[in-house]
Design an enzyme around this catalytic site. Structure first.
Site, short mmCIF file in Angstrom:
data_model
loop_
_atom_site.label_atom_id
_atom_site.label_comp_id
_atom_site.label_asym_id
_atom_site.label_seq_id
_atom_site.Cartn_x
_atom_site.Cartn_y
_atom_site.Cartn_z
N ARG A 61 0.86 -1.20 0.00
CA ARG A 61 0.00 0.00 0.00
C ARG A 61 0.89 1.24 0.00
O ARG A 61 0.60 2.23 -0.66
CB ARG A 61 -0.95 0.00 1.20
N TYR A 114 -17.44 16.09 -15.64
CA TYR A 114 -17.77 14.67 -15.64
C TYR A 114 -18.74 14.41 -14.47
O TYR A 114 -18.53 14.91 -13.36
CB TYR A 114 -16.48 13.85 -15.50
N ASP A 186 -8.24 18.29 -15.07
CA ASP A 186 -8.53 16.89 -15.43
C ASP A 186 -8.18 16.76 -16.91
O ASP A 186 -8.88 17.27 -17.79
CB ASP A 186 -10.01 16.60 -15.18
N LYS A 211 -8.78 5.58 -19.30
CA LYS A 211 -9.15 6.05 -20.63
C LYS A 211 -7.95 5.96 -21.58
O LYS A 211 -7.43 4.89 -21.79
CB LYS A 211 -9.73 7.47 -20.52
C1 LIG Z 1 -13.07 13.27 -17.46
C2 LIG Z 1 -13.12 12.18 -16.44
N1 LIG Z 1 -12.54 12.35 -15.25
C3 LIG Z 1 -12.57 11.39 -14.29
C4 LIG Z 1 -13.21 10.19 -14.49
C5 LIG Z 1 -13.26 9.16 -13.39
O1 LIG Z 1 -12.33 8.15 -13.60
P1 LIG Z 1 -12.54 6.62 -13.15
O2 LIG Z 1 -13.75 6.09 -13.84
O3 LIG Z 1 -11.25 5.96 -13.57
O4 LIG Z 1 -12.71 6.62 -11.66
C6 LIG Z 1 -13.83 9.96 -15.73
C7 LIG Z 1 -14.52 8.68 -15.97
O5 LIG Z 1 -15.26 8.52 -16.92
C8 LIG Z 1 -13.78 10.97 -16.72
O6 LIG Z 1 -14.37 10.81 -17.92
#
Ligand SMILES: Cc1ncc(COP(=O)(O)O)c(C=O)c1O
Length: 393
Positions: A61, A114, A186, A211
């Site tokens: 961890r 998101y 992000d 992604k």
């Molecule tokens: C722009 C964006 N940020 C954060 C996330 C969250 O990531 P995770 O699904 O890996 O927790 C997503 C998920 O679709 C996303 O599209």
């Protein structure tokens, strides 16, 4: 000498294994490490991600060599000093906010963030005492107006999900810093190949590595890349204390995906441009959203901060919500699924799928919107698939 992007993607944090010469970092599938003496881990770099003095590995961890390889590579790709990997993008987001903020602090978030980010701020962090205001991040004046004396974070996505708005990173970095706040970007939609926010003044970069970075829809993960050592130490402390870390195999899969990020992104961009060209002329399409279009309001800004315009395309169906839902159900190659950034093309209806948690809020998305994650298949096949689905057959 600093290397080019693809060289860093393949080599950063991944020298040949010193014991065997293996050219790929081993999967250190271990939870714990034998110590040299009581309280004396063997030499190594375990737990150094926050920028503190390197110490040996004790427990996975706190530190794991496969995760360390990924963290070093992530930092090199974003041009940051400190990379930290997490079990998911949401875990990365939650850890960053709790490390950087205190109850009573305030964040400005995108008005089409998101859906999971919105849910985190509204349903989880609010109970912890964080306040938030949503603002259109493509409009610096509206963002400025959303600041309060307690604003600690300006949270930005660019391109935004799912409306593909563009935020001016340099302008927002100055704005955040003038207010004593941190700019968090992000960068999931662009990937570090297309955009490196730290170079435009951002303080922290967030990724859902699920992604484009992972790129093959076979692993869930998240990342933070930071410039400041003090903040990195705080985040590393929280990463260990709350424990939302990726397992070694997940870290390895993500590293493996990253090796081809540049070539995949170029193909995603080529295919997205072809799809946009097709959609623009289709009578069943009312509006196409893509920052590569000269008429997109953020096109100039995007051209100044992105290498290319990405693989995400959104469009509004001329026939309204039923038509949008119908198209999503008729494609065959474009798989009807949440998520994005994998080699395979995906289609979704944000209002009922990824952004359902924002329904009825200021972050609700148009019901006639369809979002495409354009994959790297043969472009002609993707266009034929969309043509069939849009024509109702
Ligand atoms: C722009 C964006 N940020 C954060 C996330 C969250 O990531 P995770 O699904 O890996 O927790 C997503 C998920 O679709 C996303 O599209």
């Amino acid at each position: 000498m600093s290397h080019g992007f693809q060289t860093r993607a393949i080599h950063a944090g991944q020298p040949p294994d010193p014991r065997t010469g293996a050219v790929v970092p081993p999967i250190y599938q271990t939870s714990t490490y034998a110590q040299a003496a009581v309280g004396q881990p063997r030499t190594g770099s375990g737990g150094s991600a926050g920028g503190g003095a390197p110490r040996g590995y004790e427990y996975s961890r706190s530190g794991n060599p496969t995760r360390d390889a990924l963290q070093e590579c992530l930092a090199a790709l974003e041009g940051g000093a400190h990379g930290l990997a997490f079990a998911s993008g949401m875990a990365a987001e939650d850890t960053l906010v709790r490390a950087a903020c205190r109850p009573g602090d305030h964040a400005v978030i995108p008005d089409d963030a998101y859906g999971g980010t919105y849910r985190l701020f509204d349903k989880v962090l609010r109970r912890w005492g964080m306040e938030w205001t949503a603002a259109p991040v493509s409009d610096p004046d509206a963002v400025r107006a959303a600041f309060t004396p307690r604003t600690r974070l300006l949270w930005v996505e660019t391109p935004t999900n799912p409306l593909l708005g563009i935020a001016d990173l340099g302008a927002l970095a100055s704005l955040a810093h003038d207010h004593g706040a941190l700019l968090v970007v992000d960068n999931t939609f662009a990937s570090p190949y297309l955009q490196q926010p730290l170079g435009h003044g951002a303080d922290a970069v967030v990724h859902s590595t699920t992604k484009y970075l992972g790129g093959h829809s076979d692993v869930v993960g998240g990342a933070l890349v930071l410039r400041d050592r003090g903040l990195a130490e705080q985040v590393a402390f929280h990463q260990n204390a709350t424990g939302a870390v990726p397992g070694p195999f997940d870290a390895w899969l993500t590293l493996r995906g990253i090796k081809t990020l540049g070539v995949r992104m170029d193909r995603h961009c080529d295919n997205a441009e072809r799809v946009v060209e097709f959609l623009l002329g289709h009578p069943a399409v009312a509006e196409v959203r893509f920052p590569g279009l000269p008429e997109h309001p953020g096109h100039k800004v995007a051209a100044g901060q992105m290498r290319r315009f990405g693989g995400m395309v959104s469009f509004r169906a001329a026939g309204g919500e039923p038509a949008a839902v119908g198209v999503c159900q008729r494609t065959e190659l474009f798989l009807l699924a949440e998520s994005l950034g994998g080699v395979e093309s995906l289609i979704e209806h944000p209002a009922r799928m990824t952004h359902a948690s924002a329904a009825g809020s200021p972050l609700a998305v148009p019901a006639d919107l369809v979002r495409l994650s354009v994959g790297i298949e043969t472009a002609e096949d993707l266009i034929a698939d969309l043509d069939r689905a849009l024509s109702g057959g």
